[in-house]
Design an enzyme around this catalytic site. Structure first.
Site, mmCIF file in Angstrom:
data_model
loop_
_atom_site.group_PDB
_atom_site.id
_atom_site.type_symbol
_atom_site.label_atom_id
_atom_site.label_comp_id
_atom_site.label_asym_id
_atom_site.label_seq_id
_atom_site.Cartn_x
_atom_site.Cartn_y
_atom_site.Cartn_z
ATOM 1 N N TYR A 125 14.467 -17.898 7.656
ATOM 2 C CA TYR A 125 14.657 -16.729 6.785
ATOM 3 C C TYR A 125 13.462 -16.599 5.852
ATOM 4 C CZ TYR A 125 16.483 -13.853 2.944
ATOM 5 O OH TYR A 125 16.646 -12.891 1.991
ATOM 6 N N GLU B 111 12.552 -8.200 3.576
ATOM 7 C CA GLU B 111 13.337 -9.309 4.129
ATOM 8 C C GLU B 111 13.210 -9.331 5.645
ATOM 9 O OE1 GLU B 111 17.779 -10.797 3.215
ATOM 10 O OE2 GLU B 111 17.696 -8.975 4.424
#
Length: 404
Positions: free
Chosen positions: A153, A241
């Protein structure tokens, strides 16, 4: 990351309220508040990333079922993912009022893409985040499906407590990052970035290492992290993101298109521009890219044909070049005595007809059978622009893109 980056960037730009400013108008204060409301579809976020050097899988956007079918064929991928484009999460488990279940489908058959798109486009998709009646789907994204062996991530966001941007990452990606933070806070890594100095190489390298990228992958991941930060600044984002930020089973960052090129003894290098370069020889490739830059353009890639060329190779080369959605023009620059220009010309005309080439094509040929090759191109009836030399070719290629 490379093509493994399944750039789920729906949060790319959040609503951003600017600080109010005050103007004195006579004795009365007037407050002006400027707000930007900008919500991006998944394909728009991917394109922003791709245009700024962040590697995402190849994809196309379609407004009709026929366009989706053609896009699936053009991708020439082992597996295809079809995704309904709406501003809501939970699409995979959603239901259409056409009766189709799921807004995300995987298939290896391009024809199935067309059939599924018929049941998506123009119909409402209801998910856990939409109103009960759902949201109408006007577009679908047709993308190359990728195997990802490891998911991490990565995000960059503005943090008031730090008075600037913060890089946040975790080696545990592909899941809800809030759950990771709650259950395994030691797996959340942060790097505070000085807004004036920008991201440092050491910070990008440290984050790549914390995410578990080792050896050559560490440098490649760090490079992608820096490009994401540059994008963050460029679009004035509040958050970027990528989840998952991953790697392929091969443990390398070669894009599938590079592997596909190797099957036909072709060498493909992806770049960040919009003009594809089709050449013979690495030296000529570099010169072609340089001349394009000097004329104000940017190469999207270059594909090296080598010496022992066959007509089928030329056809496959065009399939690979046109599979890149960034390509808005193609420049063919063949020079030398080894390559038979007539074979190149026959391959070009075949590819143009069968692939129904939609972008401008500029061709410069010099070498064996060049006159025969020119006759083939001139008599083809195709919209092919000939060039007398490399400078002329680059100028015409750049001009063809500028006109759009």
């Amino acid at each position: 990351m490379a093509s493994p980056v399944a750039a789920h960037a729906g949060k790319l730009l959040r609503d951003l309220a600017l600080r109010p400013s005050f103007l004195a108008a006579r004795s009365q204060a007037v407050q002006l508040t400027s707000r930007r409301w900008l919500n991006l579809q998944e394909y728009q976020s991917k394109k922003l990333m791709s245009d700024n050097g962040v590697r995402v899988q190849r994809f196309f956007v379609a407004d009709t079922a026929n366009e989706a079918l053609e896009a699936a064929k053009r991708l020439n991928a082992k597996e295809i993912v079809l995704k309904a484009q709406i501003l809501a999460g939970g699409r995979g488990k959603g239901v259409f009022n056409s009766g189709l279940k799921g807004g995300v489908h995987l298939t290896k058959d391009p024809n199935v893409v067309g059939q599924l798109a018929k049941q998506m486009i123009g119909y409402n998709l209801a998910t856990k985040q939409t109103p009960k009646e759902g949201v109408k789907v006007n577009k679908v994204m047709v993308a190359e499906a990728l195997d990802i062996s490891r998911e991490t991530y990565l995000a960059i966001l503005m943090d008031r407590s730090c008075n600037g941007p913060v890089l946040v990452g975790s080696p545990q990606g592909g899941v809800d990052i809030e759950e990771v933070a709650a259950s395994n806070p030691e797996l959340i890594f942060k790097e505070q970035i000085d807004i004036f100095e920008g991201i440092k190489d050491s910070q990008a390298q440290r984050m790549a290492e914390n995410l578990g990228f080792l050896g050559p992958l560490k440098n490649q991941a760090a490079d992608q992290i820096k490009k994401l930060y540059n994008l963050f600044l460029k679009v004035d984002a509040t958050q970027v993101e990528v989840n998952p930020f991953g790697e392929t089973p091969e443990g390398q960052e070669n894009e599938p298109i590079e592997n596909e090129a190797a099957r036909y003894d072709l060498k493909y290098i992806g770049l960040d521009g919009n003009i594809a370069c089709f050449v013979n020889g690495a030296g000529l490739a570099m010169a072609t890219c340089d001349i394009i830059f000097l004329n104000g353009g940017k190469p999207a890639n270059f594909l090296d044909l080598g010496g022992g060329v066959k007509e089928a190779q030329v056809y496959q080369a065009f399939k690979l070049l046109t599979a890149d959605p960034k390509v808005e023009a193609i420049l063919v620059n063949i020079f030398g005595g080894i390559v038979n220009c007539a074979i190149i010309a026959n391959g070009i005309t075949k590819a143009c007809r069968e692939l129904e080439l939609k972008v401008p094509l500029v061709v410069r040929l010099e070498g064996t059978n060049v006159q025969e090759a020119q006759n083939i191109l001139n008599n083809s009836g195709l919209p092919i622009t000939s060039a007398v030399d490399l400078e002329d070719a680059a100028r015409k290629a750049v001009a063809s893109v500028s006109k759009k």
